[in-house]
Design a protein around this motif. Sequence first.
Motif, mmCIF file in Angstrom:
data_model
loop_
_atom_site.group_PDB
_atom_site.id
_atom_site.type_symbol
_atom_site.label_atom_id
_atom_site.label_comp_id
_atom_site.label_asym_id
_atom_site.label_seq_id
_atom_site.Cartn_x
_atom_site.Cartn_y
_atom_site.Cartn_z
ATOM 1 N N ARG A 134 0.704 -1.177 0.108
ATOM 2 C CA ARG A 134 0.259 -0.086 0.062
ATOM 3 C C ARG A 134 0.681 0.999 -0.164
ATOM 4 N N TYR B 147 4.059 4.872 3.321
ATOM 5 C CA TYR B 147 4.308 4.194 4.546
ATOM 6 C C TYR B 147 5.521 2.769 3.553
ATOM 7 N N ASN C 139 -1.645 1.516 16.602
ATOM 8 C CA ASN C 139 -2.297 2.368 15.383
ATOM 9 C C ASN C 139 -3.753 2.204 15.136
ATOM 10 N N ALA D 158 -4.936 2.994 12.546
ATOM 11 C CA ALA D 158 -4.805 2.997 11.384
ATOM 12 C C ALA D 158 -5.985 4.415 10.471
ATOM 13 N N ALA D 159 -7.142 3.641 9.845
ATOM 14 C CA ALA D 159 -7.953 4.349 9.468
ATOM 15 C C ALA D 159 -9.033 4.775 10.693
ATOM 16 N N HIS E 250 -9.408 8.265 12.858
ATOM 17 C CA HIS E 250 -10.022 9.488 12.696
ATOM 18 C C HIS E 250 -11.258 9.313 12.748
ATOM 19 N N HIS F 54 1.676 6.335 14.474
ATOM 20 C CA HIS F 54 1.515 6.453 13.108
ATOM 21 C C HIS F 54 2.649 5.732 12.441
ATOM 22 N N LEU F 55 2.605 5.393 11.495
ATOM 23 C CA LEU F 55 4.024 5.654 10.337
ATOM 24 C C LEU F 55 4.200 6.606 9.823
ATOM 25 N N SER F 56 3.223 7.193 9.217
ATOM 26 C CA SER F 56 3.419 9.094 8.595
ATOM 27 C C SER F 56 2.704 9.881 9.865
ATOM 28 N N ARG G 272 -6.916 13.833 8.348
ATOM 29 C CA ARG G 272 -5.935 12.852 8.898
ATOM 30 C C ARG G 272 -5.739 13.848 10.470
HETATM 31 C C1 DQA Z 1 -1.454 5.045 9.988
HETATM 32 C C2 DQA Z 1 -2.198 6.923 9.286
HETATM 33 C C3 DQA Z 1 -4.111 7.092 8.686
HETATM 34 O O1 DQA Z 1 -4.119 7.862 8.470
HETATM 35 C C4 DQA Z 1 -3.754 5.765 7.835
HETATM 36 O O2 DQA Z 1 -5.490 5.457 8.240
HETATM 37 C C5 DQA Z 1 -3.182 4.713 8.042
HETATM 38 C C6 DQA Z 1 -2.304 4.681 8.325
HETATM 39 C C7 DQA Z 1 -0.065 5.558 10.152
HETATM 40 O O3 DQA Z 1 -0.130 4.770 10.658
HETATM 41 O O4 DQA Z 1 0.429 6.296 9.149
HETATM 42 O O5 DQA Z 1 -4.090 3.364 7.359
HETATM 43 O O6 DQA Z 1 -2.296 5.477 11.197
#
Ligand code: DQA
Length: 144
Positions: free
Chosen positions: A17, A22, A73, A75-76, A79, A99-101, A110
């Motif tokens: 992905r 990422y 984490n 992830a989505a 939010h 969060h990775l990002s 986000r």
């Molecule tokens: C995430 C950031 C989220 O906004 C995104 O939906 C993810 C990964 C991250 O690790 O950067 O799935 O949590």
Amino acid sequence: MKLLFLNGPNLNMLGIREPDIYGRKTYADLEAYIKQFCAENGIEATIFQSNHEGALVDAIQQALGVYDGIVINPAAYTHTSIAILDALKAVALPAVEVHLSDISKREEFRKISYPGMACEKTFAGFGFEGYKMAALYLKERLGK
Ligand code: DQA
């Protein structure tokens, strides 16, 4: 010290992905990274990933009395999920968000994190290392 590492939807797709955001390392690489730094730091780690909000809520509820802290984490679900926020509040275990990002530098949607409201700290934008930073924060915080 026992920590539960929770990963939300699509993190199982790491390496495939959006590699520009990422990276190219896979979810198996992330699991191996977590296992290694935990072994080096005397932390007993359980790692769980799900694409389903309810499964993450169940895992948080079941952590009570079993784990000393949670690294999550979402992830989505970060939010959107008041259910994950409420589960973290319900068990009241020390929790840290990863969060990775760097979600503060991406799309507007986000910028809000519901589970983050029940976390003591957030590490975002450090890639895999954020998980280690979160675990070491909890180790220090718990004095273990
Ligand atoms: C995430 C950031 C989220 O906004 C995104 O939906 C993810 C990964 C991250 O690790 O950067 O799935 O949590």
